[in-house]
Design an enzyme around this catalytic site. Sequence first.
Site, PDB file in Angstrom:
ATOM      1  N   ARG A  95     -22.786  -2.511  25.228  1.00 15.22           N
ATOM      2  CA  ARG A  95     -23.166  -3.624  24.343  1.00 15.22           C
ATOM      3  C   ARG A  95     -24.633  -3.975  24.643  1.00 15.22           C
ATOM      4  NH1 ARG A  95     -19.164  -8.537  23.537  1.00 15.22           N
ATOM      5  NH2 ARG A  95     -20.146  -8.575  21.486  1.00 15.22           N
ATOM      6  N   GLN A 202     -13.073 -15.817  18.457  1.00 11.33           N
ATOM      7  CA  GLN A 202     -13.037 -16.160  19.892  1.00 11.33           C
ATOM      8  C   GLN A 202     -12.790 -17.655  20.092  1.00 11.33           C
ATOM      9  OE1 GLN A 202     -15.322 -14.207  18.444  1.00 11.33           O
ATOM     10  NE2 GLN A 202     -16.177 -12.689  19.815  1.00 11.33           N
ATOM     11  N   ASP A 243     -26.157 -15.239  25.327  1.00 13.76           N
ATOM     12  CA  ASP A 243     -26.136 -13.841  25.777  1.00 13.76           C
ATOM     13  C   ASP A 243     -27.487 -13.393  26.289  1.00 13.76           C
ATOM     14  OD1 ASP A 243     -23.785 -14.125  23.823  1.00 13.76           O
ATOM     15  OD2 ASP A 243     -23.410 -12.292  24.971  1.00 13.76           O
ATOM     16  N   ASN A 253     -26.978 -16.110  20.856  1.00  9.49           N
ATOM     17  CA  ASN A 253     -25.570 -16.397  21.174  1.00  9.49           C
ATOM     18  C   ASN A 253     -24.743 -15.964  19.975  1.00  9.49           C
ATOM     19  OD1 ASN A 253     -23.488 -17.460  22.904  1.00  9.49           O
ATOM     20  ND2 ASN A 253     -23.295 -19.154  21.474  1.00  9.49           N
ATOM     21  N   LYS A 254     -23.451 -16.130  20.072  1.00  5.24           N
ATOM     22  CA  LYS A 254     -22.527 -15.677  19.025  1.00  5.24           C
ATOM     23  C   LYS A 254     -23.021 -16.076  17.639  1.00  5.24           C
ATOM     24  CE  LYS A 254     -19.674 -13.623  19.286  1.00  5.24           C
ATOM     25  NZ  LYS A 254     -19.841 -12.161  19.018  1.00  5.24           N
TER      26      LYS A 254
END
Length: 358
Positions: A95, A202, A243, A253-254
């Site tokens: 990733r 999530q 992240d 981030n997400k």
Amino acid sequence: MKSIRDYETVALDDANDAVVIIDQTLLPGKTELISLKTGEEIWNAIYLLKVRGAPAIGVTAAFGIYLLAKRMETKDFDVFYREFQKQKAYLDSSRPTAVNLSWALRRMERVCLENREKPIAEIKALLKKEAVEIKEEDIRVCKAIGEYGLGLVKPGDGILTHCNAGQLAACKYGTATAPIYLGEERGYHFRVFADETRPLLQGARLTAYELFSSGVDVTLICDNMSGTVMRNGWVNAVFVGCDRVAANGDTANKIGTSVVAAVAKRYNVPVYICAPTATIDLGTPTGAEITIEQRPAHEVTQMWYREPMAPEGVKVFNPAFDVTDHDLIAGIVTEYGVAREPYTESLREIFNRKEKEH
Ligand code: MRU
């Protein structure tokens, strides 16, 4: 009854040469621990989000590279190191956005290089020690983030969070959930809103689950409802994980975090990024240089649904993360304190503090 927080997100089973994780793709319906033994199994578990969340990925990679190194049979350092680098590059390719993955692997590589004169058996023992330390450090770091985060809110406050930056994304406490768990232990009784977090849910499957099983007052909302709960005055602060944080404070981030931050700005709700220093990448100047992972179309069109929810063959755009501009961020909560604008300076100070304390 055993709660999901009684399980370890990532554990090393050295006797059986395995990294043991909770398969998060099965939650909340089923709690299943799986053992990862080969490089391919570890790579796939990370890529398929069986284990996910920046800190948890880092710990998995550290245990993984230790186990792969343990199996190398040579006594020659150069041969050992060449194979180590090959396996490291392979795990690192699983990733691209969460910097913790390469950060943890680089830490493990440093152990090899700094001990190159020692026998291979000793290097292997030191690799195990480092991987265990990366995990233990994560627990201490999350707790410290929780303490600093708790100082930013009051008892009874409404907190909104996006994706899962909880215990399931780390080893204990989580990052964005750490202030919530510590507050809960101290009677703060927060009211938490968890965005469901399309497309992989999530927030619904993991955050709502772990908070609910811990007795936290949590309300699940769809991603497009955050404006409504903020307009209603129900949210006093947004806490999210990250992240990768760039040197200027831009934060990946997400996907959807930047939308939450823009809406929060409109309603004067402060947005706090909970960031272990392991997630802060001073080598990346701004968000524009952060590689954003693109994921397959079927995650949007049909994953988690009984039937496809989009016409077959339709074009799909599925970035896993987005960048929130630094001017939308009220503070970056690290284990060394809260950084504020201008982040180029405050993040550097955080690292100076870290260096002094080590
Ligand atoms: O794709 P995921 O589930 O790995 O994304 C996770 C996030 O975006 C988290 O917010 C981030 O990794 C921080 S976890 C403490």
